[in-house]
Design a protein around this motif. Sequence first.
Motif, PDB file in Angstrom:
ATOM      1  N   ALA A 245       0.820  -1.218   0.000  1.00  0.00           N
ATOM      2  CA  ALA A 245       0.000   0.000   0.000  1.00  0.00           C
ATOM      3  C   ALA A 245       0.853   1.267   0.000  1.00  0.00           C
ATOM      4  N   GLY A 246       2.149   1.137   0.337  1.00  0.00           N
ATOM      5  CA  GLY A 246       3.032   2.298   0.278  1.00  0.00           C
ATOM      6  C   GLY A 246       3.522   2.817   1.611  1.00  0.00           C
ATOM      7  N   ALA A 247       3.430   2.010   2.662  1.00  0.00           N
ATOM      8  CA  ALA A 247       3.958   2.442   3.965  1.00  0.00           C
ATOM      9  C   ALA A 247       5.481   2.560   3.899  1.00  0.00           C
ATOM     10  N   SER A 248       6.021   3.540   4.625  1.00  0.00           N
ATOM     11  CA  SER A 248       7.472   3.755   4.647  1.00  0.00           C
ATOM     12  C   SER A 248       8.087   3.233   5.939  1.00  0.00           C
ATOM     13  N   VAL A 249       7.432   3.504   7.051  1.00  0.00           N
ATOM     14  CA  VAL A 249       7.878   3.043   8.370  1.00  0.00           C
ATOM     15  C   VAL A 249       6.768   2.156   8.920  1.00  0.00           C
ATOM     16  N   PHE A 250       7.140   1.001   9.464  1.00  0.00           N
ATOM     17  CA  PHE A 250       6.160   0.055  10.010  1.00  0.00           C
ATOM     18  C   PHE A 250       6.535  -0.176  11.464  1.00  0.00           C
ATOM     19  N   THR A 251       5.763   0.414  12.364  1.00  0.00           N
ATOM     20  CA  THR A 251       6.079   0.353  13.795  1.00  0.00           C
ATOM     21  C   THR A 251       4.985  -0.426  14.515  1.00  0.00           C
ATOM     22  N   PHE A 252       5.404  -1.456  15.246  1.00  0.00           N
ATOM     23  CA  PHE A 252       4.417  -2.249  15.988  1.00  0.00           C
ATOM     24  C   PHE A 252       4.823  -2.372  17.447  1.00  0.00           C
ATOM     25  N   HIS A 253       3.895  -2.877  18.231  1.00  0.00           N
ATOM     26  CA  HIS A 253       4.136  -3.028  19.668  1.00  0.00           C
ATOM     27  C   HIS A 253       4.606  -4.447  19.965  1.00  0.00           C
ATOM     28  N   PRO A 254       5.742  -4.599  20.645  1.00  0.00           N
ATOM     29  CA  PRO A 254       6.212  -5.952  20.970  1.00  0.00           C
ATOM     30  C   PRO A 254       5.261  -6.670  21.928  1.00  0.00           C
ATOM     31  N   GLU A 255       4.418  -5.882  22.629  1.00  0.00           N
ATOM     32  CA  GLU A 255       3.436  -6.503  23.535  1.00  0.00           C
ATOM     33  C   GLU A 255       2.376  -7.291  22.754  1.00  0.00           C
ATOM     34  N   ALA A 256       2.312  -7.050  21.427  1.00  0.00           N
ATOM     35  CA  ALA A 256       1.193  -7.561  20.635  1.00  0.00           C
ATOM     36  C   ALA A 256       1.518  -8.809  19.822  1.00  0.00           C
ATOM     37  N   THR A 257       2.752  -9.318  19.987  1.00  0.00           N
ATOM     38  CA  THR A 257       3.129 -10.460  19.163  1.00  0.00           C
ATOM     39  C   THR A 257       4.225 -11.267  19.844  1.00  0.00           C
ATOM     40  N   ILE A 258       4.591 -12.408  19.263  1.00  0.00           N
ATOM     41  CA  ILE A 258       5.553 -13.292  19.917  1.00  0.00           C
ATOM     42  C   ILE A 258       6.934 -13.196  19.267  1.00  0.00           C
ATOM     43  N   HIS A 259       7.034 -13.345  17.953  1.00  0.00           N
ATOM     44  CA  HIS A 259       8.346 -13.453  17.297  1.00  0.00           C
ATOM     45  C   HIS A 259       8.799 -12.086  16.782  1.00  0.00           C
ATOM     46  N   VAL A 260       9.114 -11.223  17.742  1.00  0.00           N
ATOM     47  CA  VAL A 260       9.402  -9.821  17.426  1.00  0.00           C
ATOM     48  C   VAL A 260      10.561  -9.679  16.445  1.00  0.00           C
ATOM     49  N   GLN A 261      11.653 -10.387  16.695  1.00  0.00           N
ATOM     50  CA  GLN A 261      12.833 -10.214  15.838  1.00  0.00           C
ATOM     51  C   GLN A 261      12.551 -10.681  14.410  1.00  0.00           C
ATOM     52  N   ARG A 262      11.854 -11.774  14.288  1.00  0.00           N
ATOM     53  CA  ARG A 262      11.516 -12.278  12.946  1.00  0.00           C
ATOM     54  C   ARG A 262      10.668 -11.252  12.184  1.00  0.00           C
ATOM     55  N   HIS A 263       9.756 -10.621  12.885  1.00  0.00           N
ATOM     56  CA  HIS A 263       8.868  -9.667  12.215  1.00  0.00           C
ATOM     57  C   HIS A 263       9.599  -8.373  11.854  1.00  0.00           C
ATOM     58  N   LEU A 264      10.526  -7.949  12.721  1.00  0.00           N
ATOM     59  CA  LEU A 264      11.323  -6.763  12.373  1.00  0.00           C
ATOM     60  C   LEU A 264      12.112  -7.021  11.092  1.00  0.00           C
ATOM     61  N   ALA A 265      12.696  -8.216  11.002  1.00  0.00           N
ATOM     62  CA  ALA A 265      13.467  -8.563   9.796  1.00  0.00           C
ATOM     63  C   ALA A 265      12.553  -8.575   8.576  1.00  0.00           C
ATOM     64  N   ALA A 266      11.353  -9.092   8.735  1.00  0.00           N
ATOM     65  CA  ALA A 266      10.415  -9.159   7.606  1.00  0.00           C
ATOM     66  C   ALA A 266       9.998  -7.760   7.152  1.00  0.00           C
ATOM     67  N   VAL A 267       9.869  -6.854   8.092  1.00  0.00           N
ATOM     68  CA  VAL A 267       9.525  -5.469   7.733  1.00  0.00           C
ATOM     69  C   VAL A 267      10.603  -4.895   6.820  1.00  0.00           C
ATOM     70  N   ARG A 268      11.872  -5.089   7.207  1.00  0.00           N
ATOM     71  CA  ARG A 268      12.965  -4.576   6.366  1.00  0.00           C
ATOM     72  C   ARG A 268      13.010  -5.298   5.017  1.00  0.00           C
ATOM     73  N   GLU A 269      12.785  -6.597   5.037  1.00  0.00           N
ATOM     74  CA  GLU A 269      12.797  -7.354   3.764  1.00  0.00           C
ATOM     75  C   GLU A 269      11.726  -6.846   2.814  1.00  0.00           C
TER      76      GLU A 269
END
Length: 225
Positions: A84-108
């Motif tokens: 959709a065109g998002a530039s920065v994707f910021t989420f709450h670590p309280e809301a999920t389990i595999h935080v590091q995996r998801h951060l990497a996926a955001v950059r990918e």
Amino acid sequence: MANPIRVAPSVLSADLGRLADEVQMLEGGGADWIHVDVMDGRFVSNLTFGAPLIKALRGLTDLPLDVHLMVMEPERYIEPFAQAGASVFTFHPEATIHVQRHLAAVRENGMRAGLALNPGTPLSMVEEVMDDLDLLLIMSVNPGFAGQSYIGWATDKIRRTRLLLDQHGSGAFLEVDGGITPDTIGAAHGAGADTFVAGSAIFSAPDPAARIGELRDRFKEGVSV
Ligand code: DX5
Ligand code: ZN
């Protein structure tokens, strides 16, 4: 070492019926980023918007879209929001389990990766993933609604966050969100924040475009209270 100052107006407080005009006004007022508050009615009780609004904004502006997800299982939105065109994707670590995996996926997926911490969430929550972060967002209200008052003790947390980033040699943006006004922005800036979300302070102002400049002027004056 802090980054240049950024002001990120939140469209949560905009008149969505006049979205194109509002975006033009923000650009004219010198907004650096546009902050998009996504709420799912679960992580917070409020319900706002998703990929269609991000896509609409992307069609209206080249400014970076700073998307803040106050949702459970934010990983479900990484690909759709990137498309959709998002530039920065910021989420709450309280809301999920595999935080590091998801951060990497955001950059990918070509976006900057951010984590947001509720006022009651300790900084230690992010210590192991400092290398995966492009942005760290310190909430200065409990998320869910615009127009709440800045929590005074958030200033000390911002100060400790700046130390943590510097200790790790991290160039991540240090963003603050909630209750930012011309009266509170100086404290957050003095503590080391470089990126400032503002919703009601901008959109409730008599001249919203000028209010962006007034927020910036607080730095010129060297206000640090
Ligand atoms: C709070 C949101 C904020 C909000 C800020 O839940 O994450 O981005 O829009 O609004 P103000 O600036 O009015 O506190
Ligand atoms: Zn936000």
